[in-house]
Design a protein around this motif. Sequence first.
Motif, PDB file in Angstrom:
ATOM      1  N   LEU A 153       0.855  -1.188   0.000  1.00  0.00           N
ATOM      2  CA  LEU A 153       0.000   0.000   0.000  1.00  0.00           C
ATOM      3  C   LEU A 153       0.889   1.235   0.000  1.00  0.00           C
ATOM      4  O   LEU A 153       1.814   1.341   0.806  1.00  0.00           O
ATOM      5  CB  LEU A 153      -0.904   0.023   1.227  1.00  0.00           C
ATOM      6  CG  LEU A 153      -1.771   1.279   1.409  1.00  0.00           C
ATOM      7  CD1 LEU A 153      -2.899   1.308   0.402  1.00  0.00           C
ATOM      8  CD2 LEU A 153      -2.321   1.355   2.831  1.00  0.00           C
ATOM      9  N   THR A 154       0.611   2.174  -0.900  1.00  0.00           N
ATOM     10  CA  THR A 154       1.359   3.424  -0.898  1.00  0.00           C
ATOM     11  C   THR A 154       0.647   4.491  -0.066  1.00  0.00           C
ATOM     12  O   THR A 154      -0.569   4.471   0.097  1.00  0.00           O
ATOM     13  CB  THR A 154       1.568   3.960  -2.330  1.00  0.00           C
ATOM     14  OG1 THR A 154       0.299   4.318  -2.906  1.00  0.00           O
ATOM     15  CG2 THR A 154       2.257   2.922  -3.200  1.00  0.00           C
ATOM     16  N   LYS A 155       1.439   5.376   0.470  1.00  0.00           N
ATOM     17  CA  LYS A 155       1.016   6.575   1.211  1.00  0.00           C
ATOM     18  C   LYS A 155       0.289   6.234   2.504  1.00  0.00           C
ATOM     19  O   LYS A 155       0.825   6.441   3.591  1.00  0.00           O
ATOM     20  CB  LYS A 155       0.167   7.485   0.333  1.00  0.00           C
ATOM     21  CG  LYS A 155       0.921   8.039  -0.866  1.00  0.00           C
ATOM     22  CD  LYS A 155      -0.005   8.803  -1.796  1.00  0.00           C
ATOM     23  CE  LYS A 155       0.723   9.207  -3.063  1.00  0.00           C
ATOM     24  NZ  LYS A 155      -0.187   9.479  -4.177  1.00  0.00           N
ATOM     25  N   ALA A 283      13.051   5.758  -3.663  1.00  0.00           N
ATOM     26  CA  ALA A 283      13.852   6.664  -4.478  1.00  0.00           C
ATOM     27  C   ALA A 283      13.012   7.771  -5.094  1.00  0.00           C
ATOM     28  O   ALA A 283      13.514   8.870  -5.371  1.00  0.00           O
ATOM     29  CB  ALA A 283      14.576   5.877  -5.571  1.00  0.00           C
ATOM     30  N   GLU A 284      11.732   7.501  -5.308  1.00  0.00           N
ATOM     31  CA  GLU A 284      10.806   8.496  -5.853  1.00  0.00           C
ATOM     32  C   GLU A 284      10.136   9.321  -4.759  1.00  0.00           C
ATOM     33  O   GLU A 284       9.281  10.168  -5.041  1.00  0.00           O
ATOM     34  CB  GLU A 284       9.729   7.807  -6.691  1.00  0.00           C
ATOM     35  CG  GLU A 284      10.247   7.123  -7.946  1.00  0.00           C
ATOM     36  CD  GLU A 284      10.758   8.103  -8.977  1.00  0.00           C
ATOM     37  OE1 GLU A 284      10.223   9.232  -9.030  1.00  0.00           O
ATOM     38  OE2 GLU A 284      11.692   7.755  -9.712  1.00  0.00           O
ATOM     39  N   GLY A 285      10.501   9.059  -3.508  1.00  0.00           N
ATOM     40  CA  GLY A 285       9.906   9.783  -2.385  1.00  0.00           C
ATOM     41  C   GLY A 285       8.493   9.352  -2.055  1.00  0.00           C
ATOM     42  O   GLY A 285       7.720  10.129  -1.481  1.00  0.00           O
ATOM     43  N   ILE A 286       8.138   8.118  -2.382  1.00  0.00           N
ATOM     44  CA  ILE A 286       6.784   7.605  -2.167  1.00  0.00           C
ATOM     45  C   ILE A 286       6.796   6.612  -1.003  1.00  0.00           C
ATOM     46  O   ILE A 286       7.504   5.594  -1.051  1.00  0.00           O
ATOM     47  CB  ILE A 286       6.248   6.910  -3.429  1.00  0.00           C
ATOM     48  CG1 ILE A 286       6.223   7.897  -4.601  1.00  0.00           C
ATOM     49  CG2 ILE A 286       4.846   6.328  -3.177  1.00  0.00           C
ATOM     50  CD1 ILE A 286       5.979   7.239  -5.945  1.00  0.00           C
ATOM     51  N   ASP A 287       6.057   6.904   0.045  1.00  0.00           N
ATOM     52  CA  ASP A 287       5.942   5.982   1.172  1.00  0.00           C
ATOM     53  C   ASP A 287       5.190   4.739   0.735  1.00  0.00           C
ATOM     54  O   ASP A 287       4.184   4.812   0.020  1.00  0.00           O
ATOM     55  CB  ASP A 287       5.194   6.638   2.333  1.00  0.00           C
ATOM     56  CG  ASP A 287       5.956   7.799   2.952  1.00  0.00           C
ATOM     57  OD1 ASP A 287       7.206   7.774   2.888  1.00  0.00           O
ATOM     58  OD2 ASP A 287       5.317   8.726   3.478  1.00  0.00           O
ATOM     59  N   ALA A 288       5.655   3.576   1.170  1.00  0.00           N
ATOM     60  CA  ALA A 288       4.998   2.319   0.810  1.00  0.00           C
ATOM     61  C   ALA A 288       5.258   1.292   1.903  1.00  0.00           C
ATOM     62  O   ALA A 288       6.335   1.262   2.507  1.00  0.00           O
ATOM     63  CB  ALA A 288       5.499   1.803  -0.530  1.00  0.00           C
ATOM     64  N   THR A 289       4.262   0.432   2.133  1.00  0.00           N
ATOM     65  CA  THR A 289       4.324  -0.552   3.206  1.00  0.00           C
ATOM     66  C   THR A 289       3.702  -1.860   2.751  1.00  0.00           C
ATOM     67  O   THR A 289       2.665  -1.857   2.079  1.00  0.00           O
ATOM     68  CB  THR A 289       3.534  -0.053   4.443  1.00  0.00           C
ATOM     69  OG1 THR A 289       3.985   1.256   4.804  1.00  0.00           O
ATOM     70  CG2 THR A 289       3.697  -1.000   5.621  1.00  0.00           C
ATOM     71  N   VAL A 290       4.312  -2.971   3.122  1.00  0.00           N
ATOM     72  CA  VAL A 290       3.679  -4.273   2.906  1.00  0.00           C
ATOM     73  C   VAL A 290       2.607  -4.436   3.975  1.00  0.00           C
ATOM     74  O   VAL A 290       2.903  -4.428   5.178  1.00  0.00           O
ATOM     75  CB  VAL A 290       4.704  -5.420   3.001  1.00  0.00           C
ATOM     76  CG1 VAL A 290       3.992  -6.774   2.890  1.00  0.00           C
ATOM     77  CG2 VAL A 290       5.754  -5.298   1.900  1.00  0.00           C
ATOM     78  N   VAL A 291       1.351  -4.560   3.548  1.00  0.00           N
ATOM     79  CA  VAL A 291       0.236  -4.612   4.502  1.00  0.00           C
ATOM     80  C   VAL A 291      -0.417  -5.986   4.599  1.00  0.00           C
ATOM     81  O   VAL A 291      -1.253  -6.217   5.472  1.00  0.00           O
ATOM     82  CB  VAL A 291      -0.851  -3.561   4.152  1.00  0.00           C
ATOM     83  CG1 VAL A 291      -0.276  -2.153   4.249  1.00  0.00           C
ATOM     84  CG2 VAL A 291      -1.437  -3.820   2.768  1.00  0.00           C
ATOM     85  N   GLY A 292      -0.067  -6.896   3.687  1.00  0.00           N
ATOM     86  CA  GLY A 292      -0.723  -8.195   3.726  1.00  0.00           C
ATOM     87  C   GLY A 292      -0.059  -9.200   2.818  1.00  0.00           C
ATOM     88  O   GLY A 292       0.890  -8.880   2.082  1.00  0.00           O
TER      89      GLY A 292
END
Length: 325
Positions: A153-155, A283-292
């Motif tokens: 999931l981003t942001k 590198a693009e300044g985009i927050d992202a997380t593995v959520v599942g």
Amino acid sequence: MSKLSPADLDRYIFSRTGAENDGLLVGAGYGEDAAAIETDDGTMVVTADPISLAAERIGTLGVAIASNDVAACGGVPKWLVSTILLPEPDVDVLDDITAQLDAEAERLGISIVGGHTETVAGLSRPLLSLTCMGPTDRYVPTSGAEPGDAVILTKGAGIEGTAVLATDFRDELEAAGVDTERIDSAVGFFDDISVLPESAVFAPVATAMHDPTEGGVLNGLVELACASEVRIDVEREAVPVRPETVALCEAMGVDPLRILGSGALLAAVPADEVDSVLAALDAEGIDATVVGTVDAPADEDDCGVRYDGTHYTGGVRDDMYDLWE
């Protein structure tokens, strides 16, 4: 207001699609927000989206939401057709809406190539319906997630919903004691609604992508899981929620995972691609997380999302709808 059930969509929508055409690669289906059409020059992605809420930024959001659907299929949004329906012939409202449409389309590099504008008796607020089109070298469906994939999931959850709360419900938030600076910060979330940058990162490797809209991140996960006929297991604490979102949602009594979710992008990615994708997003300044994680369902009833002790197999109603009633 809520989305139709999968059964009603099958019965009244997906079974009634007119004439067959050899050029259609991907058509109407549950969770699929765009079609893929084969042309002489490659694949064209086409999508349509209405918007009637979020009165303060309806034009800005309309362009972002429609173009997000094309981008979330691996496409590059290029052309937009805009239908504007007004409750009365108010040129000041029309001026605001078209100025917003123009500015956001210009910012995203999209041309508005046509449309229709009229007044409609019985409307209580403006209604937009936007059709967006763009080419792709690799169409990525909602329905492609495979067991073993990670879901990224981003942001964060509720990006769009937070911005709308900060504008349409500012008086209520201030009355509830929410700090003015926090509300102003939340208004800035409108600048984060587009998912074109992260879509470009995911497109070469993702097995599935989906941008959560109505019903929020939770509904987006359910649509992705059910369209792919898989089960996605998600832990509540794994889903990022910005402090502004937490504060505004608590004040208004809504769940951050069940409010308008544009601005985030869900992507299923093979396990061996996760680290490189996360690095590219960073590198693009985009927050992202593995959520599942994506698992094979035990049976057809096991498809859906296991989240916070509940198994979701159908649409999730957006908590924000009640705020406008």
